[in-house]
Design an enzyme around this catalytic site. Sequence first.
Site, PDB file in Angstrom:
ATOM      1  N   CYS A   1      13.477  11.541   6.822  1.00  0.00           N
ATOM      2  CA  CYS A   1      13.167  10.990   8.255  1.00  0.00           C
ATOM      3  C   CYS A   1      14.769  11.091   8.805  1.00  0.00           C
ATOM      4  O   CYS A   1      14.540  11.483   9.910  1.00  0.00           O
ATOM      5  CB  CYS A   1      12.660   9.482   8.115  1.00  0.00           C
ATOM      6  SG  CYS A   1      14.212   8.528   7.033  1.00  0.00           S
TER       7      CYS A   1
ATOM      8  N   GLU B   1       9.864   1.756  10.555  1.00  0.00           N
ATOM      9  CA  GLU B   1      10.955   2.774  10.379  1.00  0.00           C
ATOM     10  C   GLU B   1      10.030   4.090  10.275  1.00  0.00           C
ATOM     11  O   GLU B   1       9.212   4.319   9.421  1.00  0.00           O
ATOM     12  CB  GLU B   1      11.509   2.656   8.816  1.00  0.00           C
ATOM     13  CG  GLU B   1      12.009   1.206   8.502  1.00  0.00           C
ATOM     14  CD  GLU B   1      13.510   1.250   9.256  1.00  0.00           C
ATOM     15  OE1 GLU B   1      14.263   0.215   9.301  1.00  0.00           O
ATOM     16  OE2 GLU B   1      13.826   2.498   9.765  1.00  0.00           O
TER      17      GLU B   1
ATOM     18  N   GLU C   1       9.258  16.754  14.736  1.00  0.00           N
ATOM     19  CA  GLU C   1       9.911  16.448  13.539  1.00  0.00           C
ATOM     20  C   GLU C   1       9.527  17.692  12.591  1.00  0.00           C
ATOM     21  O   GLU C   1       8.276  17.784  12.347  1.00  0.00           O
ATOM     22  CB  GLU C   1       9.417  15.018  13.069  1.00  0.00           C
ATOM     23  CG  GLU C   1      10.226  14.760  11.469  1.00  0.00           C
ATOM     24  CD  GLU C   1       9.658  13.328  11.261  1.00  0.00           C
ATOM     25  OE1 GLU C   1       8.589  12.779  11.603  1.00  0.00           O
ATOM     26  OE2 GLU C   1      10.581  12.715  10.654  1.00  0.00           O
TER      27      GLU C   1
ATOM     28  N   LYS D   1       0.842  -1.276  -0.245  1.00  0.00           N
ATOM     29  CA  LYS D   1       0.004  -0.133   0.239  1.00  0.00           C
ATOM     30  C   LYS D   1       0.802   1.279   0.049  1.00  0.00           C
ATOM     31  O   LYS D   1       1.444   1.660   1.044  1.00  0.00           O
ATOM     32  CB  LYS D   1      -0.957  -0.080   0.923  1.00  0.00           C
ATOM     33  CG  LYS D   1      -2.117   1.076   0.999  1.00  0.00           C
ATOM     34  CD  LYS D   1      -2.431   1.625   2.176  1.00  0.00           C
ATOM     35  CE  LYS D   1      -1.543   2.663   2.524  1.00  0.00           C
ATOM     36  NZ  LYS D   1      -1.611   3.940   1.530  1.00  0.00           N
TER      37      LYS D   1
HETATM   38  N1  LIG Z   1      12.621   5.809   9.216  1.00  0.00           N
HETATM   39  C1  LIG Z   1      12.557   5.893   8.214  1.00  0.00           C
HETATM   40  O1  LIG Z   1      13.260   5.131   7.386  1.00  0.00           O
HETATM   41  C2  LIG Z   1      11.452   6.724   7.422  1.00  0.00           C
HETATM   42  C3  LIG Z   1      11.689   6.903   6.083  1.00  0.00           C
HETATM   43  C4  LIG Z   1      10.732   8.019   5.440  1.00  0.00           C
HETATM   44  C5  LIG Z   1       9.602   8.526   6.046  1.00  0.00           C
HETATM   45  N2  LIG Z   1       9.655   8.140   7.324  1.00  0.00           N
HETATM   46  C6  LIG Z   1       8.563   9.104   8.265  1.00  0.00           C
HETATM   47  O2  LIG Z   1       7.164   9.304   7.795  1.00  0.00           O
HETATM   48  C7  LIG Z   1       6.557  10.351   7.962  1.00  0.00           C
HETATM   49  C8  LIG Z   1       6.320  11.012   6.628  1.00  0.00           C
HETATM   50  O3  LIG Z   1       5.668  10.160   5.953  1.00  0.00           O
HETATM   51  P1  LIG Z   1       3.948  10.064   5.840  1.00  0.00           P
HETATM   52  O4  LIG Z   1       3.508  11.359   6.044  1.00  0.00           O
HETATM   53  O5  LIG Z   1       3.529   8.991   4.388  1.00  0.00           O
HETATM   54  O6  LIG Z   1       3.864   9.223   7.046  1.00  0.00           O
HETATM   55  P2  LIG Z   1       2.240   8.614   7.646  1.00  0.00           P
HETATM   56  O7  LIG Z   1       2.458   7.853   8.867  1.00  0.00           O
HETATM   57  O8  LIG Z   1       1.150   9.421   7.671  1.00  0.00           O
HETATM   58  O9  LIG Z   1       1.797   7.663   6.409  1.00  0.00           O
HETATM   59  C9  LIG Z   1       2.725   6.365   5.895  1.00  0.00           C
HETATM   60  C10 LIG Z   1       1.912   5.346   5.494  1.00  0.00           C
HETATM   61  O10 LIG Z   1       0.914   4.751   6.290  1.00  0.00           O
HETATM   62  C11 LIG Z   1      -0.522   4.880   5.575  1.00  0.00           C
HETATM   63  N3  LIG Z   1      -1.259   5.082   6.623  1.00  0.00           N
HETATM   64  C12 LIG Z   1      -1.969   6.118   7.368  1.00  0.00           C
HETATM   65  N4  LIG Z   1      -2.860   5.776   8.318  1.00  0.00           N
HETATM   66  C13 LIG Z   1      -2.779   4.315   8.268  1.00  0.00           C
HETATM   67  C14 LIG Z   1      -3.422   3.221   9.127  1.00  0.00           C
HETATM   68  N5  LIG Z   1      -4.205   3.674   9.942  1.00  0.00           N
HETATM   69  N6  LIG Z   1      -3.330   2.210   8.623  1.00  0.00           N
HETATM   70  C15 LIG Z   1      -2.478   1.653   7.477  1.00  0.00           C
HETATM   71  N7  LIG Z   1      -1.844   2.672   6.920  1.00  0.00           N
HETATM   72  C16 LIG Z   1      -1.836   3.715   7.256  1.00  0.00           C
HETATM   73  C17 LIG Z   1      -0.333   6.192   4.612  1.00  0.00           C
HETATM   74  O11 LIG Z   1      -1.229   6.153   3.664  1.00  0.00           O
HETATM   75  C18 LIG Z   1       1.034   5.807   4.007  1.00  0.00           C
HETATM   76  O12 LIG Z   1       0.991   4.970   3.019  1.00  0.00           O
HETATM   77  C19 LIG Z   1       7.760  11.081   8.777  1.00  0.00           C
HETATM   78  O13 LIG Z   1       7.466  10.902  10.114  1.00  0.00           O
HETATM   79  C20 LIG Z   1       9.040  10.570   8.267  1.00  0.00           C
HETATM   80  O14 LIG Z   1      10.041  10.785   9.210  1.00  0.00           O
HETATM   81  C21 LIG Z   1      10.619   7.491   8.091  1.00  0.00           C
HETATM   82  O1  LIG Z   2      13.074   9.736   4.710  1.00  0.00           O
HETATM   83  C1  LIG Z   2      13.837   8.748   5.096  1.00  0.00           C
HETATM   84  C2  LIG Z   2      14.832   8.207   3.671  1.00  0.00           C
HETATM   85  O2  LIG Z   2      15.294   6.892   4.797  1.00  0.00           O
HETATM   86  C3  LIG Z   2      15.924   9.262   3.746  1.00  0.00           C
HETATM   87  S1  LIG Z   2      17.413   8.202   2.802  1.00  0.00           S
HETATM   88  O3  LIG Z   2      16.795   7.600   1.690  1.00  0.00           O
HETATM   89  O4  LIG Z   2      17.632   6.850   3.679  1.00  0.00           O
HETATM   90  O5  LIG Z   2      18.463   9.209   2.619  1.00  0.00           O
END
Ligand SMILES: NC(=O)c1ccc[n+]([C@@H]2O[C@H](COP(=O)([O-])OP(=O)(O)OC[C@H]3O[C@@H](n4cnc5c(N)ncnc54)[C@H](O)[C@@H]3O)[C@@H](O)[C@H]2O)c1
Ligand SMILES: O=C[C@H](O)CS(=O)(=O)O
Length: 479
Positions: A285, A251, A382, A176
Site C-alpha cells: 500500500c 487502512e 494504484e 477474516k
Molecule cells: N493502508 C494499509 O495499511 C494497507 C495495507 C495493505 C494493503 N492495503 C490495500 O489493500 C489492497 C490490496 O489488498 P486486497 O486485494 O486483499 O484488498 P480487498 O479490499 O480486495 O480485500 C481485503 C479484505 O477484504 C475482504 N473483503 C472483500 N470484500 C469484502 C466484503 N464485501 N465484506 C467483507 N470483507 C470483504 C477480502 O476477502 C480481504 O480479506 C490494496 O488497495 C492495498 O493498497 C492497504
Molecule cells: O501494504 C501495506 C503495508 O502496510 C506495508 S508495510 O508493512 O507498512 O511496509
Amino acid sequence: MSELLRQANLIGGEWVGADDGGTINVTDPSSGDVIGQVPNAGAEETRRAIAAAHDAFPAYAAKTVTERAALLRALSAEIIANADELARILTLEQGKPLTESKGEVMSSAAYVQWFAEEIRRARGEVIPSPWPNRRLMTTKHPVGVVAAITPWNFPSSMLARKLGPALAAGCPVVVKPATATPYSGIAWGVLAERVGFPPGVVNILTGSAKAIGGEIMDNPKVRKVTFTGSTEIGKELLRGAAGTVKKVSMELGGNAPFIVFDDADLDRAVDGAMIAKFRNAGQTCICSNRVYVQAGIYDAFVERLAERARALTVAPGLEDGAEQGPMVDAPALAKISELVQDAVDKGGKVLAGGAPHERGGLFYAPTVIADATPEMRVTQEEIFGPVAPVYRFETEEEAIAMANDTVYGLAAYAYTGDLGRTFRLQDGLEYGLIGINEVLIVTPEIPFGGLKESGMGKEGGWQGLDDYLETRYTCIGGF
Ligand SMILES: NC(=O)c1ccc[n+]([C@@H]2O[C@H](COP(=O)([O-])OP(=O)(O)OC[C@H]3O[C@@H](n4cnc5c(N)ncnc54)[C@H](O)[C@@H]3O)[C@@H](O)[C@H]2O)c1
Ligand SMILES: O=C[C@H](O)CS(=O)(=O)O
C-alpha cells in the site's frame, strides 16, 4: 504438513470445518499448485464466532493489564520461535521472497510486543474541576468485540497491527483473513491457543467475504471493525458500519509519490526507489506509484533505475536469491499488463521490463517507464505491481501540486539535501506517512495511517491502542 498449517477455522476454542463441509482451494502463486483447502464458512459460522467472542468478553476484559500483557509477550515470543515456519507458510501462499516473509513475521512479533508494553500506559485522567466539591475523571475501557478483516499482501503483519492492540485492550476478535492467503491468519489462531488465550477470545474464519462480511457488519455484538484492504471495499464497509454505529479503522489504498530533487543524493535516491517500488513485487500500500524527478537529474536517475530494475532476480519466493516473486493472481497480472500498455499508448518509453516475465505464470518483469504523463492510468490508479512510471518536473511547487493530485493520502517520499525544502514538504504533502531521504519508515512506534481516501485510524504508536479503547467521563459530587 506443519502443525501451524491448519485447514480449519477456530470458533469458540473449537477447530471446525464449514457447516456444509465446503472448502476453498489455496494455491501457490509461484507455481499455481494447490497447497491445500480451507473451510468455506458463511454467515452462520460467523454468527457463532461473534457470539463466542461476545461471551468471552467480560472475563477477558476483567484480566489485569499485566495478565493481558503477559499473554501478548508469550504470543510475540511464540511467533519468533516459529518464525522460519511462519515465513515459509507466508511465502507459499503469498509468493513474496522468503527474506521478505521472515521480515514480515518478525515485524508481526514486534507489533505484538509493542502493544504488550503500551497497554500498561493506557490511562484516564483527573480533570481540574471548575466547580467546588466535584471530581471530574475519565477512564479507559475496551470497545468490545472486534472484527478484523485483512488483505493478502501482508497476511501476518496486517493481522499483528489489529490483534495486538485489540487483545491488549481486552477485546476478543473475529478474524477474516484474505481468501488467497488464509494460512498465515489460521496460524495465529494456533499460536494464540498455544500461549493460553481463553476460548472465544481469538476466532479465525475463512470463506465467503460477502457472507462473513455481511454478518460482521449487521451483527450488533460487533462494536468495532478494523479493515485493511482496498478503498473500494473500505467504502462498502463504512456504509455497512453505519447500521449499528460501529467504530471503524480503515487502512486503505495508496498512490505514493516518490519525488527526487536536483540536490538529492542520487545513489541514495535510486536505492530508495528500488525498495519503495519493488518490495513485495510492488504489491504494498505504500509502494511508490509515481516517480517524479526534477529535470536536472532526470536522465541520470531514470537510466540508473532501469539498470537496477533489469538486474533484479525474479523467481519463486522459496528459491535462494529471489528478489521479486509473482503477482498474487491472474487478474492482478492482467491489470498490470493493461496499465503498462495504456502508458505506452500514451507516449511512455519502456526502459526496463514492460511485459510478463519470461518465467511465465504470474511473474511480471520489473518495469521502468520514462516520459510518463498525467494522462496515463498509472497516475491516478494504484498500480500494485512492479511498474515505475517516471515523470519529469521543473519546480518544487509543481512537484508538490502533482504529488497531491490524487484521492489517496497514505505515503509519500522525497529526496533532497535542502532542509528548508524538507519542512515545506512536511507541511505541503497531504499524506499520513512521509519519508525524506528514507523509504523504510514503518515501525511499531509510529502511528501508521492514511488521509483522504486512504482511510482513517492509526495502527502502531499509542494511537493504535487508543483506537480500541473508549473514554468515559464521570463527574462525582455530593461529598
Ligand atoms: N493502508 C494499509 O495499511 C494497507 C495495507 C495493505 C494493503 N492495503 C490495500 O489493500 C489492497 C490490496 O489488498 P486486497 O486485494 O486483499 O484488498 P480487498 O479490499 O480486495 O480485500 C481485503 C479484505 O477484504 C475482504 N473483503 C472483500 N470484500 C469484502 C466484503 N464485501 N465484506 C467483507 N470483507 C470483504 C477480502 O476477502 C480481504 O480479506 C490494496 O488497495 C492495498 O493498497 C492497504
Ligand atoms: O501494504 C501495506 C503495508 O502496510 C506495508 S508495510 O508493512 O507498512 O511496509
